[in-house]
Design a protein around this motif. Sequence first.
Motif, PDB file in Angstrom:
ATOM      1  N   SER A 124       0.610  -0.800   0.364  1.00  0.00           N
ATOM      2  CA  SER A 124       0.500  -0.304   0.480  1.00  0.00           C
ATOM      3  C   SER A 124       0.883   1.294   0.101  1.00  0.00           C
ATOM      4  O   SER A 124       1.955   1.574   0.390  1.00  0.00           O
ATOM      5  CB  SER A 124      -0.971  -0.065   1.069  1.00  0.00           C
ATOM      6  OG  SER A 124      -0.530   0.223   2.918  1.00  0.00           O
ATOM      7  N   ALA A 125       0.351   2.220  -0.314  1.00  0.00           N
ATOM      8  CA  ALA A 125       0.996   3.874  -0.238  1.00  0.00           C
ATOM      9  C   ALA A 125       2.259   4.103   1.155  1.00  0.00           C
ATOM     10  O   ALA A 125       2.902   4.698   0.896  1.00  0.00           O
ATOM     11  CB  ALA A 125       0.405   5.001  -0.601  1.00  0.00           C
ATOM     12  N   THR A 126       0.582   3.500   2.391  1.00  0.00           N
ATOM     13  CA  THR A 126       1.743   3.239   3.634  1.00  0.00           C
ATOM     14  C   THR A 126       2.564   2.900   3.578  1.00  0.00           C
ATOM     15  O   THR A 126       3.599   3.001   4.543  1.00  0.00           O
ATOM     16  CB  THR A 126       0.521   3.670   4.793  1.00  0.00           C
ATOM     17  OG1 THR A 126      -0.913   4.295   4.932  1.00  0.00           O
ATOM     18  CG2 THR A 126       1.259   3.391   6.504  1.00  0.00           C
TER      19      THR A 126
ATOM     20  N   GLU B  51      -3.363   6.965  -4.278  1.00  0.00           N
ATOM     21  CA  GLU B  51      -3.365   6.232  -3.424  1.00  0.00           C
ATOM     22  C   GLU B  51      -1.955   7.475  -2.559  1.00  0.00           C
ATOM     23  O   GLU B  51      -2.631   7.662  -1.299  1.00  0.00           O
ATOM     24  CB  GLU B  51      -3.070   4.727  -2.928  1.00  0.00           C
ATOM     25  CG  GLU B  51      -3.510   4.471  -1.432  1.00  0.00           C
ATOM     26  CD  GLU B  51      -3.255   3.062  -1.033  1.00  0.00           C
ATOM     27  OE1 GLU B  51      -3.560   3.061  -0.248  1.00  0.00           O
ATOM     28  OE2 GLU B  51      -1.979   3.233  -1.857  1.00  0.00           O
ATOM     29  N   TRP B  52      -0.842   7.569  -2.669  1.00  0.00           N
ATOM     30  CA  TRP B  52       0.083   8.149  -2.360  1.00  0.00           C
ATOM     31  C   TRP B  52      -0.448   9.264  -2.234  1.00  0.00           C
ATOM     32  O   TRP B  52      -0.701  10.175  -0.751  1.00  0.00           O
ATOM     33  CB  TRP B  52       1.250   7.959  -2.620  1.00  0.00           C
ATOM     34  CG  TRP B  52       2.206   8.945  -2.376  1.00  0.00           C
ATOM     35  CD1 TRP B  52       2.780  10.176  -2.496  1.00  0.00           C
ATOM     36  CD2 TRP B  52       3.097   8.110  -1.823  1.00  0.00           C
ATOM     37  NE1 TRP B  52       3.575  10.787  -1.786  1.00  0.00           N
ATOM     38  CE2 TRP B  52       4.421   9.311  -1.553  1.00  0.00           C
ATOM     39  CE3 TRP B  52       3.458   7.328  -1.570  1.00  0.00           C
ATOM     40  CZ2 TRP B  52       5.139   9.004  -0.715  1.00  0.00           C
ATOM     41  CZ3 TRP B  52       4.999   7.053  -0.220  1.00  0.00           C
ATOM     42  CH2 TRP B  52       5.858   7.841  -0.140  1.00  0.00           C
TER      43      TRP B  52
ATOM     44  N   LYS C 159      -3.298  10.203   0.866  1.00  0.00           N
ATOM     45  CA  LYS C 159      -3.180   9.617   1.839  1.00  0.00           C
ATOM     46  C   LYS C 159      -2.364  10.744   2.719  1.00  0.00           C
ATOM     47  O   LYS C 159      -1.801  10.766   3.483  1.00  0.00           O
ATOM     48  CB  LYS C 159      -1.864   8.860   1.777  1.00  0.00           C
ATOM     49  CG  LYS C 159      -2.262   7.128   2.011  1.00  0.00           C
ATOM     50  CD  LYS C 159      -3.969   6.666   2.707  1.00  0.00           C
ATOM     51  CE  LYS C 159      -4.153   5.369   2.841  1.00  0.00           C
ATOM     52  NZ  LYS C 159      -4.746   4.909   4.059  1.00  0.00           N
ATOM     53  N   LYS C 160      -2.385  12.370   1.185  1.00  0.00           N
ATOM     54  CA  LYS C 160      -1.148  13.548   1.307  1.00  0.00           C
ATOM     55  C   LYS C 160       0.006  12.962   2.481  1.00  0.00           C
ATOM     56  O   LYS C 160       0.290  13.847   2.919  1.00  0.00           O
ATOM     57  CB  LYS C 160      -2.329  14.203   2.922  1.00  0.00           C
ATOM     58  CG  LYS C 160      -4.059  13.899   3.116  1.00  0.00           C
ATOM     59  CD  LYS C 160      -4.030  14.725   1.823  1.00  0.00           C
ATOM     60  CE  LYS C 160      -5.361  15.094   1.574  1.00  0.00           C
ATOM     61  NZ  LYS C 160      -6.384  16.393   0.502  1.00  0.00           N
ATOM     62  N   LEU C 161       0.394  11.695   1.215  1.00  0.00           N
ATOM     63  CA  LEU C 161       2.146  12.086   1.572  1.00  0.00           C
ATOM     64  C   LEU C 161       2.176  12.849   0.909  1.00  0.00           C
ATOM     65  O   LEU C 161       2.271  13.081  -0.419  1.00  0.00           O
ATOM     66  CB  LEU C 161       1.823  11.031   0.904  1.00  0.00           C
ATOM     67  CG  LEU C 161       1.834   9.524   2.190  1.00  0.00           C
ATOM     68  CD1 LEU C 161       1.911   7.623   1.754  1.00  0.00           C
ATOM     69  CD2 LEU C 161       2.421   9.655   3.408  1.00  0.00           C
TER      70      LEU C 161
END
Length: 235
Positions: free
Chosen positions: A136-138, A225-226, A229-231
Amino acid sequence: MKIPVRIRRLLYVFFGITALGLSAVFWFYPADRDEPSGISGRLVGGYRILDVENTPDMIDFRVYRGDYIKFKPAPPVSSSVLKIPDLGIAETLDGDVGQAPYFKMKKRGTYPFTLGSARGRITVVEFDRPNYSAVSATQAAELINNIRPLVLDVRTKREYDGGHLENSLLIPVQELQHRVRELNGHKDEDILIYCATGNRSTVASKILLDNGFKRIYNMRDGIVEWGGKKLPIAQ
């Protein structure tokens, strides 16, 4: 007839350069690799080419989710209509694979198709190989913070210029097969691959694994997705 020494030397140089040139051609354009048992077609320039034979029997193709597929009708072909009703696809193909449209396999499932008089099914499965992990992005952010992998962006330059992961290397997936040797120094290292939504990065993962890379991570839902997620995204 005896050839003068000077002429012989020139011939040696000429044939030596010619041989070197041919070696370079084969180095930069490697032969297609065999697919794992059960997977159809071959990868060429980032596309999976499916050869459709003239047969009355049902044709079964098996491809990976994320593949960009092209159909190659059996010769002789003037034009044939490809229909994949469940995917809303209806296209006329003329047999020129280079100019043929491609279709992104986004979801798992089995999809009936017809191409001219040929008929068959395409089964789309998840990509799964040793030395490969979908993250996942996380999880990707944790990998970047903890093990600092090489981050590979396989989108287009325009997409990259619109925002990318910091310090990522850009090699569009359509160029990856012919540029893979640029990454040879990282074969035994961790590599995190991403695209927009995880389709092109899946294709890129397969290309690297086929070329002997050992530790591949695919950000399965991509930079979409990244960003969700506000990355951080670099410009």
